[in-house]
Design a protein around this motif. Structure first.
Motif, short mmCIF file in Angstrom:
data_model
loop_
_atom_site.label_atom_id
_atom_site.label_comp_id
_atom_site.label_asym_id
_atom_site.label_seq_id
_atom_site.Cartn_x
_atom_site.Cartn_y
_atom_site.Cartn_z
N LYS A 1 0.85 -1.19 0.00
CA LYS A 1 0.00 0.00 0.00
C LYS A 1 0.88 1.24 0.00
O LYS A 1 1.83 1.33 0.79
N LEU A 2 0.58 2.17 -0.87
CA LEU A 2 1.29 3.43 -0.90
C LEU A 2 0.78 4.33 0.21
O LEU A 2 -0.35 4.17 0.67
N GLY B 1 -11.83 4.37 -1.35
CA GLY B 1 -12.05 4.39 0.09
C GLY B 1 -11.05 3.58 0.89
O GLY B 1 -11.11 3.56 2.12
N VAL B 2 -10.12 2.90 0.20
CA VAL B 2 -9.15 2.05 0.90
C VAL B 2 -7.73 2.55 0.68
O VAL B 2 -6.97 2.73 1.63
N GLY B 3 -7.32 2.77 -0.56
CA GLY B 3 -5.98 3.24 -0.85
C GLY B 3 -5.49 2.84 -2.21
O GLY B 3 -6.23 2.27 -3.02
N LEU C 1 0.97 0.39 -13.10
CA LEU C 1 1.90 0.13 -12.00
C LEU C 1 1.22 0.10 -10.64
O LEU C 1 1.71 -0.55 -9.71
N VAL C 2 0.11 0.85 -10.51
CA VAL C 2 -0.63 0.88 -9.26
C VAL C 2 -2.11 0.72 -9.55
O VAL C 2 -2.57 0.99 -10.66
N VAL C 3 -2.85 0.28 -8.53
CA VAL C 3 -4.30 0.19 -8.63
C VAL C 3 -4.91 0.87 -7.41
O VAL C 3 -4.39 0.74 -6.30
#
Length: 72
Positions: A28-29, A64-66, A58-60
């Motif tokens: 998680k970022l 509401g979560v991150g 590269l990211v998803v």
């Protein structure tokens, strides 16, 4: 040559962390506000960098979560 926009620099910095393995798939970022504090940038800069990294796969983002590093 003019300097790159801050969002391009932030996207490149995070991209390098992913490519080097410093950030692994599933990690998680930090939140937008945390990234603003860490890199001294505005939320618009973070948002544009995340949009770029999402477009590159590269990211998803999970609403509401991150934002997480994408699986390869």
């Amino acid at each position: 040559m003019p300097p790159s926009p801050k969002w391009v620099e932030l996207a490149e910095r995070i991209r390098r962390q992913i490519e080097s393995g410093e950030l692994s798939p599933g990690d998680k970022l930090p939140s937008t506000s945390q990234l603003c504090d860490i890199y001294g940038v505005s939320s618009i800069v973070v948002r544009n960098a995340m949009l770029t990294l999402k477009a590159e796969g590269l990211v998803v983002g999970v609403p509401g979560v991150g934002v997480y590093v994408a699986e390869k």
